[in-house]
Motif scaffolding. Structure first.
Motif, PDB file in Angstrom:
ATOM      1  N   MET A 181       0.478  -1.568   0.240  1.00 17.67           N
ATOM      2  CA  MET A 181       0.369  -0.041   0.451  1.00 17.67           C
ATOM      3  C   MET A 181       0.884   1.388   0.083  1.00 17.67           C
ATOM      4  O   MET A 181       1.626   1.283   0.558  1.00 17.67           O
ATOM      5  CB  MET A 181      -0.921   0.080   1.366  1.00 17.67           C
ATOM      6  CG  MET A 181      -1.988   1.485   1.510  1.00 17.67           C
ATOM      7  SD  MET A 181      -2.675   1.457   2.307  1.00 17.67           S
ATOM      8  CE  MET A 181      -1.596   1.294   3.992  1.00 17.67           C
TER       9      MET A 181
ATOM     10  N   GLU B 118      -2.145   5.904  10.966  1.00 17.06           N
ATOM     11  CA  GLU B 118      -1.801   4.538  10.757  1.00 17.06           C
ATOM     12  C   GLU B 118      -1.087   3.593  12.583  1.00 17.06           C
ATOM     13  O   GLU B 118      -0.945   2.804  13.071  1.00 17.06           O
ATOM     14  CB  GLU B 118      -0.697   3.912   9.794  1.00 17.06           C
ATOM     15  CG  GLU B 118       0.206   4.866   9.513  1.00 17.06           C
ATOM     16  CD  GLU B 118       0.533   6.844   8.961  1.00 17.06           C
ATOM     17  OE1 GLU B 118       1.659   6.708   8.408  1.00 17.06           O
ATOM     18  OE2 GLU B 118      -0.429   7.077   9.057  1.00 17.06           O
TER      19      GLU B 118
ATOM     20  N   ARG C 135      -3.577  -2.188  10.619  1.00 13.30           N
ATOM     21  CA  ARG C 135      -2.912  -1.480  10.038  1.00 13.30           C
ATOM     22  C   ARG C 135      -3.883  -1.117   8.226  1.00 13.30           C
ATOM     23  O   ARG C 135      -3.801   0.019   8.000  1.00 13.30           O
ATOM     24  CB  ARG C 135      -1.696  -1.384  10.260  1.00 13.30           C
ATOM     25  CG  ARG C 135      -1.225  -0.480   9.786  1.00 13.30           C
ATOM     26  CD  ARG C 135      -0.313  -0.073  10.715  1.00 13.30           C
ATOM     27  NE  ARG C 135      -0.193  -0.345  12.483  1.00 13.30           N
ATOM     28  CZ  ARG C 135       1.107  -0.165  13.047  1.00 13.30           C
ATOM     29  NH1 ARG C 135       1.868  -0.728  12.906  1.00 13.30           N
ATOM     30  NH2 ARG C 135       0.462   0.059  14.218  1.00 13.30           N
ATOM     31  N   SER C 136      -4.125  -2.147   7.904  1.00 13.02           N
ATOM     32  CA  SER C 136      -5.002  -1.478   6.194  1.00 13.02           C
ATOM     33  C   SER C 136      -6.139  -1.255   6.683  1.00 13.02           C
ATOM     34  O   SER C 136      -6.058  -0.054   5.106  1.00 13.02           O
ATOM     35  CB  SER C 136      -4.804  -3.499   5.854  1.00 13.02           C
ATOM     36  OG  SER C 136      -6.077  -4.439   6.842  1.00 13.02           O
TER      37      SER C 136
END
Length: 221
Positions: free
Chosen positions: A1, A35, A43-44
């Motif tokens: 990401m 985050e 955390r995504s």
């Protein structure tokens, strides 16, 4: 990401579209990195428009909700803040960047420890994380006690206990979410005098209730 792209998309697509246009708040969302306050296992989801599950059945509020709260209560550098529901410490960190001091009350020992660690790791020194049940208000102790300039209730309540109104300074602002699922209402209450309050309904929403909140009787006589 690509984290920075995800952060940019969150700000532009979620937060601006929710009428959060204060440039200082939008800039702060780059400074206080969300985050860093989200548990590693989820955390995504840090930039997703949803509540994020936390230990003990608690939830982290959506990013647009947090930003809108900050804009509505508009804490200033000389003001003291009470937050009910520390969660991971992220909302307290945002408030702390705008205020003199934040007291955040958390009922879960696990989340209290998590919030304290996150805030310490991020170098936020003007927040006290206190273990307790703040669903009925919080007088506080030590240097920073009621009445407060700003009160943020980071969870919903079926009804607002009168204690919160008494613990607000004249000129102070309180943001709460009142009601029961499926529909609740976010309200901004400003204390206008010793006996006067002004309530502005902001938007309909649905967020996780505070634990041990008082529930009104549904019996009619």
């Amino acid at each position: 990401m690509n984290i920075e792209q995800a952060r940019f998309n969150m700000i532009e697509q979620q937060i601006r579209t929710w009428d959060v246009l204060d440039t200082e708040i939008l800039d702060l969302l780059h400074v206080v990195r969300r985050e860093a306050f989200v548990p590693e296992a989820v955390r995504s989801l840090a930039f997703v428009d949803t509540e994020i599950p936390l230990p003990g059945g608690e939830n982290m509020l959506p990013p647009k909700f947090e930003a809108r709260v900050l804009q509505e209560v508009a804490p200033r550098k000389h003001e003291t803040v009470l937050e009910i529901g520390a969660g991971t410490g992220y909302m307290a960190a945002l408030l702390a960047h705008r205020a003199l001091h934040v007291t955040t009350v958390e009922i879960s020992p696990e989340l209290k420890a998590m919030a304290e660690k996150n805030l310490a790791d991020y170098g936020v020194g003007n927040v006290d994380v206190v273990l307790g049940n703040g669903a009925f208000g919080w007088e506080g102790s030590g240097q920073f006690t009621a009445p407060y300039d700003v009160i943020v209730i980071s969870g919903s309540l079926p009804v607002l206990p009168d204690a919160f109104l008494r613990q607000l300074k004249v000129g102070g602002r309180l943001l709460c979410v009142i009601g029961e699922r499926p529909v609740m209402e976010a309200r901004l209450i400003t204390r206008t005098s010793e006996t006067g309050y002004h309530t502005r309904n902001l938007f309909e929403t649905s967020v996780t209730p505070l634990r041990q909140a008082v529930h009104p009787s549904h019996f009619k006589f």
